[in-house]
Each structure stands twice: as structure tokens, then as C-alpha cells.
Design an enzyme around this catalytic site. Structure first.
Site, PDB file in Angstrom:
ATOM      1  N   GLU A  87      67.429  52.217 -21.534  1.00 42.22           N
ATOM      2  CA  GLU A  87      66.514  53.364 -21.422  1.00 42.22           C
ATOM      3  C   GLU A  87      65.876  53.636 -22.789  1.00 42.22           C
ATOM      4  O   GLU A  87      66.562  53.544 -23.821  1.00 42.22           O
ATOM      5  CB  GLU A  87      67.359  54.563 -20.977  1.00 42.22           C
ATOM      6  N   LYS A  89      61.666  58.353 -14.392  1.00 41.23           N
ATOM      7  CA  LYS A  89      63.028  58.875 -14.129  1.00 41.23           C
ATOM      8  C   LYS A  89      62.994  60.148 -13.286  1.00 41.23           C
ATOM      9  O   LYS A  89      62.333  61.128 -13.653  1.00 41.23           O
ATOM     10  CB  LYS A  89      63.733  59.127 -15.460  1.00 41.23           C
ATOM     11  N   CYS A 137      69.610  55.541 -15.878  1.00 42.72           N
ATOM     12  CA  CYS A 137      70.758  56.282 -16.405  1.00 42.72           C
ATOM     13  C   CYS A 137      71.251  57.384 -15.469  1.00 42.72           C
ATOM     14  O   CYS A 137      71.830  57.089 -14.441  1.00 42.72           O
ATOM     15  CB  CYS A 137      70.405  56.816 -17.798  1.00 42.72           C
ATOM     16  N   VAL A 152      76.066  58.726 -22.202  1.00 44.40           N
ATOM     17  CA  VAL A 152      76.816  59.456 -23.232  1.00 44.40           C
ATOM     18  C   VAL A 152      78.151  59.991 -22.714  1.00 44.40           C
ATOM     19  O   VAL A 152      78.881  60.625 -23.450  1.00 44.40           O
ATOM     20  CB  VAL A 152      75.982  60.627 -23.810  1.00 44.40           C
TER      21      VAL A 152
HETATM   22  C1  ACM Z   1      71.124  59.853 -19.642  1.00 49.59           C
HETATM   23  O1  ACM Z   1      70.547  60.015 -18.563  1.00 49.59           O
HETATM   24  N1  ACM Z   1      70.514  59.294 -20.657  1.00 49.59           N
HETATM   25  C2  ACM Z   1      72.524  60.257 -19.806  1.00 49.59           C
END
Ligand code: ACM
Length: 268
Positions: free
Chosen positions: A42, A113, A148, A175
Site C-alpha cells: 500500500e 480503498k 490493507c 500495523v
Molecule cells: C491499514 O489499513 N493501513 C492498516
């Protein structure tokens, strides 16, 4: 075409330094040479921990911007499908996006996203593309994209699988650690391959520090780990997959995870 070779690239993008990140990615593409599909993390071109929309706007580019055009050339020269996380500027909006570049394409297919995480909510607009599946007949594979934090929502991978995805790619900057438990389940519950390209390193902004713990992985359609990276190394992992095996959703002669669904009893 029988087998498909998939690579996930793990490295530590430098916040705000697009030229350096591009140079690192080009060097890592050499290590990914045997792969047909190469997945980068990402926001690989920019780094992650933006604090404001102004900061994103300073490094965001349209899908036909200079850096992505450069990477499109690589996709063509190398005959590879590249998936790259980048900050996108489009129609006055800012998206946390992933570009899928095809060897014969002249424009990226862009997924924006859907589920923004933490301070992304302050810096980006929520994605408006929905979940995309790209059919690549040349490589006999249908590739679905999520990014992510989308992993936390089973609807994301399920929507992609229902649309025919055989391989889900997931550029990531993870994370937390719960994903390690859940990603293989996303593969198993949808009978798809899943390639997670996570980053390494740390980013400290305004006194807040994020640690990215690598462990990029490619999962088989039954949830097995086909390959997994360590926490800190810059690396390229490669696995051979057989997308055709995901086309039947049966796992024994009487049970089929799609045919057995009872959507009339589900609430979304
Ligand atoms: C994330 O979506 N970068 C944790």
C-alpha cells in the site's frame, strides 16, 4: 496456461520520497523477474503516515501520471502484471489507491480503498470504485483487489470472490497483528489465493510512531501459507499457484461453499 507465478514485494518506502521509492521498486522488480504477477505494498510510492490532505496532495498523482506511466512501461517490457499502492489525485479528490498495470494495457485499472483506516480518514476520500476484479485471459486468471484494512471486513473478500476473483491481491501497510490469523481464513472461506504485500520499517510523524512488521505472505485457497517473509527484511517472495483450482467451490462431493450459501438468511 497451467501455473501462475505470483510475487509479493516487501520493503520500507521512504515517506515523501517518490523518486527513491520508485528506484527501489525498479530494483526489486529485477528480483521478481520470474513472476507473472507482482504485488507491491500500500502507498509504496509515497510512504504512509500522512497527517493532512495537503501532505497527500503534494505527492499524489493521477493514474496516468509520470511514475505510473514509468511502471506501465516496466509491465510492458517485462510482460508482468504489476499491482502498486499509490496516492491518487482524481477529480479534485484524493484516494488511497492501487493500480493494476497490464502488460498490454495503456492505462491502469485503479481500485480506491473502500475502508479507510485511522488518520487516513482525515487525509483521503473514501474509495468510490467498489471492489474490482480484472480478467486477464493471457494469464488465465481473474485478479481481485483490496487494500490493507479491507481485510477486517469479510464482505470485501467475499464480494471479490462472488465476482469471480481467483487471486486476491492485498497491498498493505499493516500495523496490528490480528491479520495474520484472519487473512488465511479469507482465503479458505472464499476458496481463493490471497497475496499480501506488507511493508517494513517505521514512520514517526508529529510524535506518533507506526511500526510495520512485514511478514508478507501468499496463501493457498485452503488457507495454507505458501510462503511468508520475516518482519524486517526487504525481500521478494514467489509462489506458484493454479487459479483453475479455485473455480469449483466444492471441497468434497457434497459440499460447495458457494452453492450452499443461504443469502436469504444473511443480513449485511
Ligand atoms: C491499514 O489499513 N493501513 C492498516
Amino acid at each position: 496456461m497451467a501455473g501462475l507465478r505470483v510475487a509479493v514485494v516487501q520493503f520500507a518506502p521512504v515517506f515523501g520520497d517518490r523518486q527513491r521509492n520508485l528506484a527501489t521498486m525498479l530494483a526489486l522488480l529485477d528480483a521478481a523477474r520470474p513472476a507473472h504477477v507482482v504485488v507491491f505494498p500500500e502507498l509504496a510510492l509515497s510512504g504512509y503516515f500522512f497527517q493532512s490532505r495537503q501532505e497527500v496532495a503534494a505527492v499524489a498523482e493521477p493514474a496516468d501520471g509520470l511514475l505510473l506511466r514509468r511502471l506501465q512501461q516496466e509491465a510492458r517490457w517485462r510482460r508482468q502484471i504489476l499491482i502498486i499502492g499509490f496516492p491518487e489525485q482524481a477529480n479534485g479528490r484524493l484516494y488511497n489507491a492501487a493500480a493494476l498495470l497490464l502488460p498490454d494495457g495503456d492505462r491502469a485499472v485503479v481500485y480506491r480503498k473502500t475502508h479507510l483506516f485511522y488518520k487516513e480518514k482525515l487525509c483521503f476520500d473514501p474509495g468510490d470504485t467498489g471492489f474490482l476484479v480484472v480478467d486477464v485471459p493471457e494469464y488465465d486468471v481473474r485478479i481481485g483487489m483490496m487494500i490493507c484494512y479491507d481485510w477486517r471486513f469479510p464482505e470485501a473478500a467475499r464480494t471479490l470472490a462472488l465476482q469471480g476473483a481467483e487471486l486476491i491481491v492485498c497491498p498493505s501497510n499493516l500495523v496490528t497483528e490480528a491479520w495474520e490469523m484472519v487473512m488465511p481464513v479469507r482465503a479458505l472461506e472464499n476458496k481463493v489465493y490471497l497475496a499480501v504485500a506488507n511493508r517494513t520499517g517505521t514512520e514517526e510523524r508529529n510524535g506518533e510512531r507506526l511500526v510495520f512488521r512485514g511478514k508478507s505472505a501468499i496463501y493457498g485457497y485452503n488457507g495454507t501459507v505458501l510462503c511468508r517473509a520475516g518482519e524486517r527484511e526487504t525481500t521478494v517472495l514467489i509462489a506458484d499457484i493454479e487459479p483453475q483450482r479455485t473455480r469449483s467451490k466444492a471441497f468434497d462431493p457434497l459440499d460447495d461453499i458457494f452453492a450452499d450459501r443461504r443469502p436469504e438468511h444473511y443480513r449485511l
